[in-house]
Design an enzyme around this catalytic site. Structure first.
Site, PDB file in Angstrom:
ATOM      1  N   HIS A  75      89.276  49.750  37.284  1.00 44.88           N
ATOM      2  CA  HIS A  75      89.463  48.306  37.502  1.00 44.88           C
ATOM      3  C   HIS A  75      90.738  47.830  36.825  1.00 44.88           C
ATOM      4  O   HIS A  75      91.143  48.365  35.781  1.00 44.88           O
ATOM      5  CB  HIS A  75      88.251  47.511  37.023  1.00 44.88           C
ATOM      6  CG  HIS A  75      87.965  47.588  35.549  1.00 44.88           C
ATOM      7  ND1 HIS A  75      88.528  46.733  34.637  1.00 44.88           N
ATOM      8  CD2 HIS A  75      87.164  48.405  34.828  1.00 44.88           C
ATOM      9  CE1 HIS A  75      88.074  47.019  33.424  1.00 44.88           C
ATOM     10  NE2 HIS A  75      87.251  48.042  33.499  1.00 44.88           N
ATOM     11  N   ASP A  77      91.130  44.364  36.389  1.00 46.13           N
ATOM     12  CA  ASP A  77      90.863  43.072  35.748  1.00 46.13           C
ATOM     13  C   ASP A  77      90.547  43.290  34.269  1.00 46.13           C
ATOM     14  O   ASP A  77      90.174  44.389  33.855  1.00 46.13           O
ATOM     15  CB  ASP A  77      89.724  42.311  36.450  1.00 46.13           C
ATOM     16  CG  ASP A  77      88.416  43.083  36.471  1.00 46.13           C
ATOM     17  OD1 ASP A  77      88.449  44.317  36.600  1.00 46.13           O
ATOM     18  OD2 ASP A  77      87.351  42.446  36.341  1.00 46.13           O
ATOM     19  N   ASP A 108      90.965  49.086  28.115  1.00 47.85           N
ATOM     20  CA  ASP A 108      89.936  48.871  29.155  1.00 47.85           C
ATOM     21  C   ASP A 108      90.516  48.100  30.326  1.00 47.85           C
ATOM     22  O   ASP A 108      90.451  46.893  30.345  1.00 47.85           O
ATOM     23  CB  ASP A 108      88.750  48.129  28.529  1.00 47.85           C
ATOM     24  CG  ASP A 108      87.589  47.968  29.484  1.00 47.85           C
ATOM     25  OD1 ASP A 108      87.584  48.614  30.540  1.00 47.85           O
ATOM     26  OD2 ASP A 108      86.693  47.181  29.194  1.00 47.85           O
ATOM     27  N   GLU A 143      85.473  43.848  37.873  1.00 41.94           N
ATOM     28  CA  GLU A 143      84.500  44.681  37.164  1.00 41.94           C
ATOM     29  C   GLU A 143      83.943  43.952  35.974  1.00 41.94           C
ATOM     30  O   GLU A 143      82.769  44.070  35.644  1.00 41.94           O
ATOM     31  CB  GLU A 143      85.167  45.994  36.703  1.00 41.94           C
ATOM     32  CG  GLU A 143      84.168  47.088  36.309  1.00 41.94           C
ATOM     33  CD  GLU A 143      83.822  47.099  34.821  1.00 41.94           C
ATOM     34  OE1 GLU A 143      82.918  47.848  34.430  1.00 41.94           O
ATOM     35  OE2 GLU A 143      84.446  46.362  34.041  1.00 41.94           O
ATOM     36  N   GLU A 144      84.789  43.177  35.295  1.00 43.90           N
ATOM     37  CA  GLU A 144      84.399  42.599  34.003  1.00 43.90           C
ATOM     38  C   GLU A 144      83.487  41.386  34.132  1.00 43.90           C
ATOM     39  O   GLU A 144      82.817  41.024  33.173  1.00 43.90           O
ATOM     40  CB  GLU A 144      85.656  42.220  33.202  1.00 43.90           C
ATOM     41  CG  GLU A 144      86.537  43.399  32.807  1.00 43.90           C
ATOM     42  CD  GLU A 144      85.912  44.273  31.719  1.00 43.90           C
ATOM     43  OE1 GLU A 144      84.746  44.051  31.362  1.00 43.90           O
ATOM     44  OE2 GLU A 144      86.604  45.193  31.245  1.00 43.90           O
ATOM     45  N   GLU A 172      86.884  54.810  32.803  1.00 41.95           N
ATOM     46  CA  GLU A 172      86.480  53.959  31.670  1.00 41.95           C
ATOM     47  C   GLU A 172      86.702  54.700  30.353  1.00 41.95           C
ATOM     48  O   GLU A 172      86.607  55.930  30.307  1.00 41.95           O
ATOM     49  CB  GLU A 172      84.991  53.594  31.791  1.00 41.95           C
ATOM     50  CG  GLU A 172      84.674  52.549  32.839  1.00 41.95           C
ATOM     51  CD  GLU A 172      85.151  51.143  32.465  1.00 41.95           C
ATOM     52  OE1 GLU A 172      85.358  50.879  31.258  1.00 41.95           O
ATOM     53  OE2 GLU A 172      85.329  50.326  33.372  1.00 41.95           O
ATOM     54  N   HIS A 362      87.987  44.903  24.492  1.00 50.66           N
ATOM     55  CA  HIS A 362      87.482  43.520  24.440  1.00 50.66           C
ATOM     56  C   HIS A 362      87.789  42.836  23.100  1.00 50.66           C
ATOM     57  O   HIS A 362      87.340  41.726  22.852  1.00 50.66           O
ATOM     58  CB  HIS A 362      85.978  43.446  24.739  1.00 50.66           C
ATOM     59  CG  HIS A 362      85.610  43.906  26.122  1.00 50.66           C
ATOM     60  ND1 HIS A 362      84.467  43.510  26.772  1.00 50.66           N
ATOM     61  CD2 HIS A 362      86.243  44.731  26.992  1.00 50.66           C
ATOM     62  CE1 HIS A 362      84.399  44.083  27.970  1.00 50.66           C
ATOM     63  NE2 HIS A 362      85.473  44.832  28.119  1.00 50.66           N
TER      64      HIS A 362
HETATM   65 ZN   LIG Z   1      86.200  48.732  31.821  1.00 51.99          ZN
END
Ligand SMILES: [Zn+2]
Length: 391
Positions: A75, A77, A108, A143-144, A172, A362
């Protein structure tokens, strides 16, 4: 070929500079597309929409011909940055300081997207487009957050387009200390239960004319918690049931409330399914409710992901061997952590996850070591060589 830089670190930087907080795209899909097209990939931009979510741009791309079909999934995003003043390095500047690349998505998982694109470019440059198989890319910008118009729909689209993928690697972050020390071959599932119990409201002094739903709830929860769901198995930890909320909303000490609501979250291994847990919970509640009067309840379930396990197979063996040759140590085959988009891929082909070190995702000042990016690109490249018998 256009004059495009295929260095995985430079590409990661280009991707970070597109502030693609879900569902914003900010050029990130175009950036991916121009890199893929520059070495001959056929790109299909897939825009999906639905009533209950935002519109999303995704990409499915392929290169090669007949033979085994390996896909990379990821992903573009990212999650929001939080308080921008907490960042020492601006989240979308992609600065490199002391061999660390900083920015939202560095870990990520823009670095992995960059690495599998760069590795495929290097592979195709060396062995040509007729390397004896096909490589595809399943890339979403959803995805997030809701994850409704992303990987799930791309995979459905491959089916209606009669595209058959044999194996898939999701990028991931999976590593503990260095890339390749751990991969994931499965994931636990996650489900929420919302239990609402209704009794009869009344004065605490006149309890004979009321029915306290909390008292009933305590018995129900005791029955639910009496035994563990399972003991785990070779590949999975025991499933975990957690009561997340109990809400009564009662502000008075002399009132027996009418209703109580509970949220239960279960992270479950492959000994259960969302449906089997629904049955189990209903049975546990009914065992208590069948001899109770003036009590009614409703149980609503939300399944955010089923658990899955890719039993050790050729793909797992190839990836493990490459990782072990790189690090000189045995690779851990994990199934821990939250859910990922692999949950949408598992029904179409064999799938595993291999990516960068899982450390700052994150968080404020999300960052990766650029040597680890180079190492991941090299591991993906060696996987391609082994997978398509180029040794
Ligand atoms: Zn991810």
């Amino acid at each position: 070929m256009k004059n495009i830089d295929h260095d995985p670190v430079v590409l990661t930087q280009s991707l970070i500079k597109c502030a693609s907080i879900t569902p914003e795209d900010n050029g990130v899909i175009d950036c991916v597309k121009s890199h893929l097209e520059s070495f001959g990939c056929e790109c299909e931009v897939l825009e999906f929409s639905s009533e209950n979510s935002y519109n999303v741009k995704n990409i499915f791309a392929s290169i090669g011909g007949k033979g085994k079909h390996l896909a990379f999934a990821g992903h573009t995003d990212v999650v929001p940055i939080g308080d921008k003043n907490s960042w020492t390095h601006k989240p979308f500047d992609a600065e490199i300081i002391d061999e660390r690349l900083y920015g939202r998505g560095a870990e990520d998982m823009k670095s992995a997207v960059a690495c599998f694109i760069s590795a495929t470019h290097r592979f195709v440059k060396k062995y040509g487009e007729n390397f004896g198989g096909k490589i595809s890319f399943v890339i979403t910008n959803d995805e997030e957050k809701d994850a409704i118009n992303g990987t799930k729909k791309i995979m459905e689209w491959t089916k209606t387009s009669k595209i058959k993928i044999d194996d898939c690697i999701v990028g991931e972050p999976t590593a503990n200390n260095t890339v390749g020390d751990k991969i994931k071959i499965g994931r636990r599932g996650s489900t929420n239960f919302y239990l609402k119990i209704k009794g009869v409201q009344g004065h605490t002094a006149n309890s004979n004319r009321a029915k306290n739903p909390i008292h009933f709830l305590i018995k129900v929860l005791q029955n639910i918690m009496a035994n563990p769901l399972d003991e785990g198995n070779e590949h999975f930890l025991p499933s975990s049931l957690q009561i997340a909320t109990i809400d009564v909303g009662n502000t008075a000490s002399n009132v027996i409330p009418e209703t109580v609501q509970v949220t239960i979250n279960i992270r479950f291994n492959n000994l259960h399914t969302g449906q089997s847990l629904n049955k189990l919970l209903n049975e546990k509640i009914q065992a208590i409710s069948h001899n109770e009067k003036n009590i009614s309840y409703s149980l609503r379930q939300e399944i955010t992901g089923e658990s899955f396990l890719t039993e050790p197979n050729t793909l797992v063996n190839i990836v493990s061997e490459v990782c072990e040759n790189t690090n000189g140590q045995k690779v851990i085959l994990g199934t821990d952590g939250g859910t990922s988009d692999a949950r949408f891929i598992k029904d179409y082909c064999r799938v595993l996850e291999l990516g960068i070190v899982n450390n700052t995702l994150h968080k404020v000042d999300e960052s990766v070591n650029i040597k680890e990016i180079q190492k991941l690109e090299n591991i993906y490249y060696n996987i391609l060589k082994k997978y398509f018998d180029k040794n």
